[in-house]
Design an enzyme around this catalytic site. Structure first.
Site, PDB file in Angstrom:
ATOM      1  N   TYR A  58      72.283  44.808  70.296  1.00  0.00           N
ATOM      2  CA  TYR A  58      70.755  45.291  70.185  1.00  0.00           C
ATOM      3  C   TYR A  58      69.815  44.543  70.998  1.00  0.00           C
ATOM      4  O   TYR A  58      69.966  43.359  71.400  1.00  0.00           O
ATOM      5  CB  TYR A  58      70.298  45.036  68.659  1.00  0.00           C
ATOM      6  CG  TYR A  58      68.856  45.138  68.668  1.00  0.00           C
ATOM      7  CD1 TYR A  58      68.257  46.520  68.491  1.00  0.00           C
ATOM      8  CD2 TYR A  58      67.805  44.207  68.416  1.00  0.00           C
ATOM      9  CE1 TYR A  58      67.004  46.634  68.418  1.00  0.00           C
ATOM     10  CE2 TYR A  58      66.569  44.151  68.386  1.00  0.00           C
ATOM     11  CZ  TYR A  58      66.034  45.769  68.343  1.00  0.00           C
ATOM     12  OH  TYR A  58      64.679  45.756  68.090  1.00  0.00           O
ATOM     13  N   HIS A  88      54.558  47.721  74.698  1.00  0.00           N
ATOM     14  CA  HIS A  88      54.074  46.806  73.716  1.00  0.00           C
ATOM     15  C   HIS A  88      52.793  46.244  74.131  1.00  0.00           C
ATOM     16  O   HIS A  88      52.146  45.657  73.124  1.00  0.00           O
ATOM     17  CB  HIS A  88      55.086  45.832  73.286  1.00  0.00           C
ATOM     18  CG  HIS A  88      56.310  46.106  72.607  1.00  0.00           C
ATOM     19  ND1 HIS A  88      57.248  47.251  72.998  1.00  0.00           N
ATOM     20  CD2 HIS A  88      56.600  45.662  71.539  1.00  0.00           C
ATOM     21  CE1 HIS A  88      58.224  47.249  72.189  1.00  0.00           C
ATOM     22  NE2 HIS A  88      57.855  46.529  71.187  1.00  0.00           N
ATOM     23  N   ASN A 200      59.378  38.484  71.433  1.00  0.00           N
ATOM     24  CA  ASN A 200      59.669  38.811  70.095  1.00  0.00           C
ATOM     25  C   ASN A 200      59.734  37.177  69.515  1.00  0.00           C
ATOM     26  O   ASN A 200      61.006  36.653  69.541  1.00  0.00           O
ATOM     27  CB  ASN A 200      61.230  39.306  70.264  1.00  0.00           C
ATOM     28  CG  ASN A 200      61.797  39.762  68.715  1.00  0.00           C
ATOM     29  OD1 ASN A 200      63.017  39.895  68.365  1.00  0.00           O
ATOM     30  ND2 ASN A 200      61.013  40.141  67.869  1.00  0.00           N
ATOM     31  N   TYR A 287      31.098  17.645  38.447  1.00  0.00           N
ATOM     32  CA  TYR A 287      32.408  17.554  38.752  1.00  0.00           C
ATOM     33  C   TYR A 287      32.031  17.548  40.271  1.00  0.00           C
ATOM     34  O   TYR A 287      33.195  16.936  40.861  1.00  0.00           O
ATOM     35  CB  TYR A 287      32.854  18.796  38.662  1.00  0.00           C
ATOM     36  CG  TYR A 287      33.522  18.988  37.054  1.00  0.00           C
ATOM     37  CD1 TYR A 287      33.348  18.037  35.981  1.00  0.00           C
ATOM     38  CD2 TYR A 287      34.083  20.274  36.882  1.00  0.00           C
ATOM     39  CE1 TYR A 287      33.711  18.030  34.651  1.00  0.00           C
ATOM     40  CE2 TYR A 287      34.609  20.394  35.208  1.00  0.00           C
ATOM     41  CZ  TYR A 287      34.280  19.150  34.326  1.00  0.00           C
ATOM     42  OH  TYR A 287      34.786  19.144  33.120  1.00  0.00           O
ATOM     43  N   ARG A 290      31.964  13.853  40.636  1.00  0.00           N
ATOM     44  CA  ARG A 290      33.061  13.059  39.971  1.00  0.00           C
ATOM     45  C   ARG A 290      34.689  13.487  40.320  1.00  0.00           C
ATOM     46  O   ARG A 290      35.346  12.593  40.382  1.00  0.00           O
ATOM     47  CB  ARG A 290      32.882  13.280  38.552  1.00  0.00           C
ATOM     48  CG  ARG A 290      33.854  12.500  37.586  1.00  0.00           C
ATOM     49  CD  ARG A 290      33.539  12.269  36.075  1.00  0.00           C
ATOM     50  NE  ARG A 290      32.623  13.413  35.559  1.00  0.00           N
ATOM     51  CZ  ARG A 290      32.985  14.006  34.653  1.00  0.00           C
ATOM     52  NH1 ARG A 290      34.196  13.907  33.770  1.00  0.00           N
ATOM     53  NH2 ARG A 290      32.154  14.989  34.213  1.00  0.00           N
ATOM     54  N   PHE A 341      62.495  36.286  63.507  1.00  0.00           N
ATOM     55  CA  PHE A 341      60.969  36.670  64.131  1.00  0.00           C
ATOM     56  C   PHE A 341      59.978  37.046  63.043  1.00  0.00           C
ATOM     57  O   PHE A 341      58.771  37.331  63.081  1.00  0.00           O
ATOM     58  CB  PHE A 341      61.209  38.138  64.922  1.00  0.00           C
ATOM     59  CG  PHE A 341      61.802  39.073  64.282  1.00  0.00           C
ATOM     60  CD1 PHE A 341      61.457  39.564  62.948  1.00  0.00           C
ATOM     61  CD2 PHE A 341      62.949  39.673  64.622  1.00  0.00           C
ATOM     62  CE1 PHE A 341      62.266  40.723  62.525  1.00  0.00           C
ATOM     63  CE2 PHE A 341      63.858  40.320  64.227  1.00  0.00           C
ATOM     64  CZ  PHE A 341      63.248  41.241  62.859  1.00  0.00           C
ATOM     65  N   GLU A 426      60.646  48.762  60.292  1.00  0.00           N
ATOM     66  CA  GLU A 426      60.110  47.296  60.083  1.00  0.00           C
ATOM     67  C   GLU A 426      59.158  47.785  58.688  1.00  0.00           C
ATOM     68  O   GLU A 426      58.091  47.862  59.093  1.00  0.00           O
ATOM     69  CB  GLU A 426      59.376  46.831  61.300  1.00  0.00           C
ATOM     70  CG  GLU A 426      60.152  46.603  62.329  1.00  0.00           C
ATOM     71  CD  GLU A 426      59.657  46.598  63.884  1.00  0.00           C
ATOM     72  OE1 GLU A 426      58.387  46.607  63.779  1.00  0.00           O
ATOM     73  OE2 GLU A 426      60.378  46.549  64.949  1.00  0.00           O
TER      74      GLU A 426
END
Length: 514
Positions: A58, A88, A200, A287, A290, A341, A426
């Protein structure tokens, strides 16, 4: 800021946060370690052998994502990698800052230097040369869903590595090729798998998260200083910070904040005056005073947990597939597909940091309200000597409230969101890059909130004169007063808020506690 003299070596195994910050912020020099070159050469040989054998793996001789079943010929594997980088490059939005970009570059180089990616040493050496020469790719900040890594941002980085895209060099935005030419750096000719290995990974979200943690730590210290001043302005009691109480519930962050508060207010005349008077019938403080150790401490511990997760990622291999050399001395290896990844660990850590930032701002605003509200304070209404004629710090509290509310919305978790991508291949993503990206905006909001608290606290202390605050707290008070004088009548406070914000940026208050 001067660059450190020591050159930082990348070997994929022992990069520290301090070294990352040195490269990203101080522009320290980097180089690839010799031992890393040996590991990279060995993993590269495994990839080359697979290509020569004609076997399928791959991302090496197949398409990507949903196209993983498409076989690519040996003659086209180099073109495949270039096409991957180009396709990309779909990022949009404001470009990342120089420090963010440099952080991504050194993190990506370090991940590849681990020797599990099948990348030749020259590719990482080119990244090192770009960092050392100041060639900074223009990386759009939006476009990553945080699974299969930060693909779009890292693609814009990889595009400059191969001499395309855009880069900043010595103040000019140039084509990637021209920037490399001016810096006398040779563009990389991608071999099989190298394009995939460059883009990647999780280094986009990791860079932003790591830088955010650095700033969050400084703001946590600043919040302790602001709280100590507010405590005195409100004539609060430090009794709740007794270390015996902290030991009875031994969270490390709470103990640290309690020690800081006690140290800052040591020698306070205001505290001694409060002990001696019977005018104040309060038995316990609100609060927001404190419980400061418990709240600030939870923030500190949460930041520490997120830092531990990011520390693992600093020296991890996060691309796919990974190349493992067999330890039988045969010089053979295995190419294994997996999911390192995926950004889920960092996405969840970023959400944790976001909640911590929102919490710190929330309790700070409550102390501001305590100081400005005449119903909760023994000070003049809205911290002005003549309330009515003057509005004092009324709208400064409103500004803090607006920023707190914005941070609450921004703190909405990103890591529980997902949207399927790449043809449902994905199908569960982390949204880690977006989760890390919003932290910068939240930190800016928190810095302004703390600026307002510091101004209000110092104004309150002035209204209690001639009584003085603690010895160490007084140093913080004097630093604030060097930038902003006491408000005796109404004036625009925006310049004062900005001035104290810049003082916080200098890390003065954080250094005060070191």
């Amino acid at each position: 800021m001067k660059s450190p003299k020591t050159t930082i070596e990348l070997n994929g195994n022992d990069l520290t946060f301090d070294q990352l910050y040195a490269v990203a912020v101080q522009e320290a020099k980097v180089r690839l370690a010799r031992i890393a070159c040996e590991k990279m050469d060995a993993s590269r040989a495994v990839v080359d052998k697979l290509i020569a054998s004609g076997k399928t793996a791959y991302g090496i001789n197949t398409g990507f994502g949903k196209l993983a079943s498409v076989r690519i010929s040996t003659q086209q594997v180099r073109r495949l990698q270039v096409n991957l980088v180009r396709s990309h490059c779909c990022g949009v939005g404001e470009p990342l800052s120089k420090s963010e970009t440099r952080a991504i570059m050194v993190l990506r180089g370090n991940a590849l230097a681990k020797g599990l990616s099948g990348v030749k040493p020259a590719t990482v050496e080119t990244l090192c040369a770009m960092l050392n020469a100041g060639v900074h790719p223009v990386i759009p900040s939006q476009g990553s869903v945080g699974a299969s890594g930060d693909l779009a941002p890292l693609a814009h980085l990889a595009q400059v590595v191969i001499g395309e895209g855009q880069a900043e060099f010595r103040g000019d935005i140039l084509s990637g090729g021209e920037a490399l030419k001016r810096a006398k750096i040779t563009a990389v000719q991608l071999d099989a798998k190298e394009g995939l290995s460059l883009l990647n990974g999780t280094q986009g979200m990791l860079a932003l998260l790591s830088l955010a943690l650095r700033d969050a730590d400084a703001l946590a210290d600043t919040a302790d200083v602001a709280a100590a001043l507010s405590l005195d302005a409100l004539r609060g009691s430090p009794g709740a910070f007794d270390l015996r109480i902290m030991h009875a519930r031994a969270y490390p962050g709470a103990g640290r904040t309690a020690r800081n508060l006690a140290h800052l207010n040591e020698g306070s005349e205001i505290r001694e005056s409060h002990r001696a008077t019977e005018k104040d019938a309060r038995v316990q403080d609100a609060y927001s005073l404190r419980c400061t150790p418990q709240v600030h401490g939870a923030v500190r511990d949460s930041l520490s947990q997120a830092r531990e997760m990011a520390l693992v990622e600093l020296n991890s291999a996060t691309d796919n597939p990974l190349v493992f050399i067999r330890d039988d001395g045969s010089a053979e290896g295995d190419i294994v597909s997996g999911g390192n990844f995926h950004g889920q660990p960092l996405a969840m850590a970023a959400d944790q940091v976001a909640i911590a930032i929102a919490t710190l701002g929330g309790i700070s605003e409550r102390r501001i309200e305590q100081m400005t509200n005449p119903l909760t304070s023994l000070l003049p209404a809205f911290l002005t000597p003549e309330p009515g004629l003057n509005s004092g710090f009324m709208i400064a509290q409103v500004t803090a409230a607006a920023l707190v509310s914005e941070n609450k919305a921004l703190a909405t978790p990103h890591s529980v969101d997902s949207i399927s991508t790449s043809g449902n291949q994905e199908d569960y993503v982390s949204m880690g890059m977006a989760g890390a990206r919003r932290l910068k905006r939240m930190l800016g909001n928190l810095q302004y909130i703390l600026s307002i608290e510091l101004l209000c606290a110092c104004q309150g202390i002035d209204l209690l004169a001639p009584l003085q605050t603690g010895l160490l707290a007084k140093q913080a008070y004097q630093a604030v007063r060097a930038k902003s004088s006491k408000a005796t009548e109404d004036r625009a406070l925006a310049p004062d808020i900005n001035a104290i914000s810049e003082l916080i940026s200098s890390r003065f208050f954080a250094h005060l506690l070191q």
